[in-house]
Write a protein that holds these residues in place. Structure first.
Motif, mmCIF file in Angstrom:
data_model
loop_
_atom_site.group_PDB
_atom_site.id
_atom_site.type_symbol
_atom_site.label_atom_id
_atom_site.label_comp_id
_atom_site.label_asym_id
_atom_site.label_seq_id
_atom_site.Cartn_x
_atom_site.Cartn_y
_atom_site.Cartn_z
ATOM 1 N N HIS A 194 -31.358 -29.574 -8.540
ATOM 2 C CA HIS A 194 -30.308 -30.575 -7.800
ATOM 3 C C HIS A 194 -30.986 -31.857 -7.793
ATOM 4 O O HIS A 194 -30.879 -32.625 -7.239
ATOM 5 C CB HIS A 194 -30.175 -30.094 -6.630
ATOM 6 C CG HIS A 194 -29.217 -29.189 -6.302
ATOM 7 N ND1 HIS A 194 -29.242 -27.519 -6.073
ATOM 8 C CD2 HIS A 194 -27.635 -29.035 -6.157
ATOM 9 C CE1 HIS A 194 -28.165 -27.090 -6.130
ATOM 10 N NE2 HIS A 194 -27.216 -27.886 -6.087
ATOM 11 N N GLY A 195 -32.296 -31.943 -8.777
ATOM 12 C CA GLY A 195 -32.772 -33.174 -9.053
ATOM 13 C C GLY A 195 -33.891 -33.549 -8.006
ATOM 14 O O GLY A 195 -34.493 -34.611 -8.177
ATOM 15 N N LYS A 196 -34.303 -32.210 -7.311
ATOM 16 C CA LYS A 196 -35.258 -32.359 -6.307
ATOM 17 C C LYS A 196 -36.702 -31.884 -6.855
ATOM 18 O O LYS A 196 -36.654 -31.196 -7.687
ATOM 19 C CB LYS A 196 -34.872 -31.911 -5.118
ATOM 20 C CG LYS A 196 -33.514 -32.540 -4.521
ATOM 21 C CD LYS A 196 -33.167 -31.875 -3.058
ATOM 22 C CE LYS A 196 -31.655 -32.238 -2.898
ATOM 23 N NZ LYS A 196 -31.243 -31.505 -1.573
ATOM 24 N N GLN A 197 -37.552 -32.170 -5.729
ATOM 25 C CA GLN A 197 -39.049 -31.546 -5.926
ATOM 26 C C GLN A 197 -39.569 -30.659 -5.006
ATOM 27 O O GLN A 197 -39.293 -31.370 -3.811
ATOM 28 C CB GLN A 197 -40.104 -32.433 -6.522
ATOM 29 C CG GLN A 197 -41.382 -32.110 -6.789
ATOM 30 C CD GLN A 197 -41.679 -31.132 -7.996
ATOM 31 O OE1 GLN A 197 -41.254 -30.025 -8.116
ATOM 32 N NE2 GLN A 197 -42.505 -31.838 -8.894
ATOM 33 N N PRO A 198 -39.806 -29.443 -5.190
ATOM 34 C CA PRO A 198 -40.212 -28.647 -3.846
ATOM 35 C C PRO A 198 -41.271 -29.525 -3.137
ATOM 36 O O PRO A 198 -41.852 -30.018 -3.524
ATOM 37 C CB PRO A 198 -40.587 -27.494 -4.358
ATOM 38 C CG PRO A 198 -39.972 -27.212 -5.877
ATOM 39 C CD PRO A 198 -39.866 -28.614 -6.230
ATOM 40 N N SER A 199 -41.110 -29.290 -1.713
ATOM 41 C CA SER A 199 -41.998 -30.069 -0.888
ATOM 42 C C SER A 199 -43.503 -29.820 -1.158
ATOM 43 O O SER A 199 -44.511 -30.563 -1.026
ATOM 44 C CB SER A 199 -41.703 -29.838 0.697
ATOM 45 O OG SER A 199 -41.714 -28.647 0.777
ATOM 46 N N ASP A 200 -43.982 -28.578 -1.580
ATOM 47 C CA ASP A 200 -45.144 -28.026 -1.716
ATOM 48 C C ASP A 200 -45.567 -28.051 -3.089
ATOM 49 O O ASP A 200 -46.438 -27.413 -3.655
ATOM 50 C CB ASP A 200 -45.325 -26.616 -1.276
ATOM 51 C CG ASP A 200 -44.435 -25.666 -2.037
ATOM 52 O OD1 ASP A 200 -43.456 -26.085 -2.645
ATOM 53 O OD2 ASP A 200 -44.726 -24.409 -1.722
#
Length: 308
Positions: free
Chosen positions: A241-247
């Motif tokens: 979805h074009g995001k990066q995991p927060s960690d």
């Protein structure tokens, strides 16, 4: 949503016979079976030796219409020559039949040995030589050595983008300059789970994500628990979805990836020693709801008419 490709690194392993592959399945039908149990395969025989156009063409014919192959580039370039004077070997590699995968050709994987340290100038010279589409790859292939005359593939078929992924195994690469270089050439940093043996980073440097899961407890051997597969599934969904995991574990948190609505993901299991790779790949496909279109099931004979 962008495509998610999940599969295995290689498919011809003796211990898999009678386990992943049903008892009695002919060896020459193993790719037909494997390519209908997962939706992508990373070709790794090309790492050890140049293959042939006929072999690539057969792999194309043996796999389903919507299948995707990634191709592991020769260790001769990465491990032996160590990127020194590689124009001719690059031409030979692309002439060896890679383009015969046609529309099923996915990224090219460049894996570097643990002893290979980051040299910015050398690495940029290398990246600058890599073709960015199949027309460029065909033009490069035409510069192959005479020994390939009569047994080279030099046709692009249809021009399509060609993507590259880089797998590192030395801490010297864990510097912002390396991230900048990959982003400049739109090459993906391989997200490699190696049981803590080599660097693990998740910087997004290209328009796709390339993952290699070698085992989280024991390199090339240990399987992934349902909890571990759940974690990987969540990360894949974020990246898709074009995001990066927060960690996310990053080399350089200051270099933000280019905003995208989607990213294509390629994920390959390489924990093959104890026959875990194909089962873990299948479990992750199920976790993501991607198994319903697959025609064969690990360890079970294919239904009549499923294989060509």
């Amino acid at each position: 949503m962008a495509a998610i490709h999940i599969g295995i690194s290689g498919w011809r392993y003796t211990p898999w016979r009678g386990d992943f592959y049903p008892e009695g399945l002919a060896q020459n039908r193993e790719l037909q079976f494997a390519s209908r149990a997962v939706n992508s395969i990373e070709i790794n025989g090309s790492f050890y030796a140049l293959q042939t156009p006929e072999r690539y063409a057969n792999w194309y014919a043996d796999s389903p219409q919507d299948f995707v192959f990634s191709v592991k580039a020769p260790r001769y370039i990465t491990h032996i020559l160590r990127l020194q004077d590689v124009h001719q070997p690059l031409a030979n590699f692309f002439a060896s039949g890679v383009l015969e995968l046609k529309d099923k050709l996915g990224p090219i994987l460049w894996q570097f040995p643990p002893s290979f340290t980051f040299n910015p100038e050398l690495f940029e010279t290398f990246l600058d030589q890599l073709p960015t589409d199949t027309e460029q790859a065909a033009a490069l292939a035409r510069q192959h050595e005479p020994r390939l005359n009569g047994k080279a593939s030099m046709k692009a078929y249809a021009n399509k983008p060609l993507r590259h992924a880089v797998e590192i195994r030395h801490e010297s690469f864990v510097v912002p300059e390396f991230v900048s270089l990959l982003k400049r050439y739109r090459a993906a940093l391989v997200i490699a789970d190696t049981a803590g043996k080599w660097p693990y980073r998740e910087d997004l440097t290209g328009d796709f994500v390339y993952m290699r899961l070698h085992g989280d407890k024991e390199l090339y051997a240990s399987g992934y628990t349902p909890e571990a597969l759940e974690r990987w599934g969540n990360r894949i969904e974020a990246w898709t979805h074009g995001k990066q995991p927060s960690d996310a574990q990053l080399i350089d948190p200051e270099q933000k990836p280019k905003p995208r609505k989607t990213r294509e993901v390629f994920c390959y299991f390489d924990n093959d020693v104890k026959v875990r790779a194909p089962f873990d790949a299948r479990s992750l496909l199920q976790r993501l709801g991607l198994d319903t279109a697959l025609a064969t099931e690990p360890g079970k004979p294919p239904a009549p008419g499923v294989l060509p």
